[in-house]
Design an enzyme around this catalytic site. Structure first.
Site, PDB file in Angstrom:
ATOM      1  N   SER A  37      46.892  49.635  44.386  1.00 58.84           N
ATOM      2  CA  SER A  37      47.883  48.593  44.647  1.00 58.84           C
ATOM      3  C   SER A  37      47.155  47.298  44.988  1.00 58.84           C
ATOM      4  O   SER A  37      45.924  47.267  45.077  1.00 58.84           O
ATOM      5  CB  SER A  37      48.787  48.998  45.807  1.00 58.84           C
ATOM      6  OG  SER A  37      48.045  48.926  47.010  1.00 58.84           O
ATOM      7  N   LYS A  38      47.939  46.248  45.179  1.00 60.87           N
ATOM      8  CA  LYS A  38      47.380  44.915  45.473  1.00 60.87           C
ATOM      9  C   LYS A  38      46.403  44.948  46.630  1.00 60.87           C
ATOM     10  O   LYS A  38      45.495  44.137  46.721  1.00 60.87           O
ATOM     11  CB  LYS A  38      48.512  43.945  45.811  1.00 60.87           C
ATOM     12  CG  LYS A  38      49.125  43.318  44.599  1.00 60.87           C
ATOM     13  CD  LYS A  38      50.015  42.171  45.010  1.00 60.87           C
ATOM     14  CE  LYS A  38      50.846  41.725  43.828  1.00 60.87           C
ATOM     15  NZ  LYS A  38      52.156  41.245  44.165  1.00 60.87           N
ATOM     16  N   ARG A  39      46.641  45.870  47.531  1.00 65.21           N
ATOM     17  CA  ARG A  39      45.775  46.014  48.697  1.00 65.21           C
ATOM     18  C   ARG A  39      44.312  46.199  48.294  1.00 65.21           C
ATOM     19  O   ARG A  39      43.392  45.806  48.987  1.00 65.21           O
ATOM     20  CB  ARG A  39      46.220  47.278  49.432  1.00 65.21           C
ATOM     21  CG  ARG A  39      46.530  47.164  50.843  1.00 65.21           C
ATOM     22  CD  ARG A  39      47.322  48.328  51.408  1.00 65.21           C
ATOM     23  NE  ARG A  39      47.432  49.547  50.661  1.00 65.21           N
ATOM     24  CZ  ARG A  39      46.585  50.567  50.702  1.00 65.21           C
ATOM     25  NH1 ARG A  39      45.513  50.495  51.440  1.00 65.21           N
ATOM     26  NH2 ARG A  39      46.802  51.665  50.004  1.00 65.21           N
ATOM     27  N   HIS A  40      44.102  46.883  47.157  1.00 65.31           N
ATOM     28  CA  HIS A  40      42.739  47.212  46.738  1.00 65.31           C
ATOM     29  C   HIS A  40      42.082  46.075  45.953  1.00 65.31           C
ATOM     30  O   HIS A  40      40.866  46.023  45.832  1.00 65.31           O
ATOM     31  CB  HIS A  40      42.744  48.464  45.862  1.00 65.31           C
ATOM     32  CG  HIS A  40      43.301  49.666  46.546  1.00 65.31           C
ATOM     33  ND1 HIS A  40      44.555  50.153  46.289  1.00 65.31           N
ATOM     34  CD2 HIS A  40      42.772  50.471  47.495  1.00 65.31           C
ATOM     35  CE1 HIS A  40      44.778  51.217  47.037  1.00 65.31           C
ATOM     36  NE2 HIS A  40      43.708  51.426  47.784  1.00 65.31           N
TER      37      HIS A  40
END
Ligand code: GLU
Length: 469
Positions: A246-249
């Protein structure tokens, strides 16, 4: 293959083209190409609350940027509503689907009752015509019925998954699926089935988050008398922490990779290897992928996205590009930084000099920027470097520069000054870097001088010498 190979990529346009979706598209495309078949693009836009025209465009842009051109489509599910209604009517007429008049409250009571017995909550089939007549049910006024598919009661529903192997689900796990809502709109699984049937899809290759839909879809296809496609479910892509990517990564949108300076070749090569392998090969062309691609070589377990590896591949492909292409890419990026690449050394020569160490086009543009800005070394930095014999050596060097010089000549000139003024290479080289580019971290100074040319070198040395006084 017993039938012509036809694959489809069927994204729901609810955001952007996710790298996971792009990988699915790539595998569908490569599989179709490998078998000289067709690759179809289908936009699953029936979720009116979440689908947007911008998201459709983002998918089309992402596919075009990657060069994954469909042989047919894009087809839009919203344009096929009449066809879905037609098939629903056929199923009802054949007794394979039926109207169900249960209200939400009634369904809730049914589930509660099942839970209280420790049974799995599911629709109990009470509006199947034979049950309704046994129970004496008659359609209540004021309720728009849904249409349910009459799922087989017994036996397994099984398939040989192209990636996961044999999968079998017992039909008593499945209840009668709603295929049309009260307002007549068809539901997701039903549209997919009709499309795969009408588009004579031979291989459904998709993410394994759809595995639960497959038994239901197979049952409906069988009821329609359709030839079943083969199914292959690809494991998810995870981030470094083992969670779904996800965007987190990091970036997950394909077009974000373009903005971040990745080349489509690099992203495609990376995605191809992410969940599929051909021996130890890490770098390969799309032609090789097409030649080698088989579902058997897809991994059965989740893949982990490795941003460093993608950067490494991107560096490889940057090094392979024609210089003119890189210069063109750089031009736009430098303009965006407020720089004027027309007013400076040749972009091609700057690219030639810098590209080997750039991992992204952004990095390349950042490095290139120093060639298109007037250097502004600080007084302190100049005072530190322009000491002793250095200023004299710089002036003498400047005076001796020929009208056109290459790196070998520049190196010879520098060595001459070292000898004449009793200096060591770093003393003069660092001062020159500072004077010519405003910083001491630059490619080798002789090559920098060759790129800048006489006029710029002389002007920049003169201005550094006067600023240091
Ligand atoms: N529209 C689905 C998605 O975006 C894919 C459906 C399918 O491939 O069958 O996840």
């Amino acid at each position: 293959m017993s039938r012509p190979v036809r694959t489809r990529f069927a994204p729901s346009p609810t955001g952007f083209l996710h790298v996971g979706g792009a990988r699915t598209a790539l595998y569908c495309w490569a599989f179709a190409r490998h078998h000289k078949g067709q690759f179809i693009l289908r936009i699953e836009d029936t979720d009116l609350e979440r689908s947007t025209p911008e998201a459709v465009q983002a998918i089309l842009d992402g596919m075009a940027w990657l060069g994954l051109h469909p042989d047919e489509g894009p087809f839009y599910q919203m344009q096929r509503m009449d066809r879905y209604r037609e098939v629903i009517t056929q199923l009802i007429n054949k007794g394979l689907a039926y109207h169900c008049y249960c209200s939400p409250d009634e369904l809730e009571a049914m589930r509660n009752e099942q839970r209280s017995r420790g049974a799995k909550p599911r629709y109990d089939g009470r509006w199947r015509p034979e049950n309704a007549s046994r129970l004496g049910l008659t359609p209540p006024a004021g309720i728009a019925p849904v249409v349910r598919f009459r799922n087989p009661d017994q036996g397994p529903v099984s398939w040989e998954d192209g990636v996961k192997g044999r999968i079998s689900i017992s039909n008593d796990e499945l209840d009668d699926l709603i295929i049309a809502r009260g307002d007549g709109t068809p539901t997701y699984n039903f549209c997919v089935v009709v499309d795969d049937w009408d588009m004579t899809i031979s291989h459904v290759i998709r993410g394994d988050d759809h595995i639960n839909n497959t038994p239901r879809q197979i049952n409906i296809l069988k009821a329609l008398g359709a030839e079943l496609p083969e199914y292959a479910h690809l494991p998810m892509i995870h981030g470094s922490d083992g969670e779904k990517l996800s965007k987190r990564h990091g970036a997950v949108s394909v077009m974000q990779y373009e903005a971040d300076g990745y080349l489509p070749q690099a992203l495609l090569n990376y995605l191809a290897r992410l969940g599929w392998s051909h021996g130890d090969d890490e770098i390969f062309s799309l032609d090789q992928l097409v030649e080698w691609f088989t579902l058997e070589n897809c991994s059965k377990s989740a893949a982990q996205f490795d941003f460093e590896k993608l950067r490494w591949l991107n560096n490889h492909y940057i090094k392979q590009q024609p210089i003119d292409f890189l210069a063109g890419q750089l031009k736009g990026r430098l303009h965006a930084e407020g720089l004027n690449p027309e007013n400076g050394p040749s972009l091609a020569s700057v690219c030639e000099l810098l590209r080997d160490r750039a991992h992204t086009l952004c990095e390349l543009a950042e490095e290139a920027a120093m060639f298109f800005r007037e250097p502004k070394p600080s007084r302190e930095a100049l005072a530190e470097r322009l000491v002793g014999e250095v200023p004299k050596a710089m002036s003498a060097l400047s005076a001796q520069i020929p009208e056109s010089l290459d790196a070998t000549q520049a190196s010879a000139l520098i060595k001459q000054q070292l000898a004449d003024h009793g200096l060591k290479m770093p003393q003069l080289a660092m001062a020159l870097r500072l004077a010519l580019l405003g910083q001491t971290e630059t490619p080798s100074i002789d090559r920098v001088m060759a790129v800048l040319g006489r006029e710029r070198i002389q002007r920049r040395i003169a201005s550094a010498l006067s600023a240091s006084i």
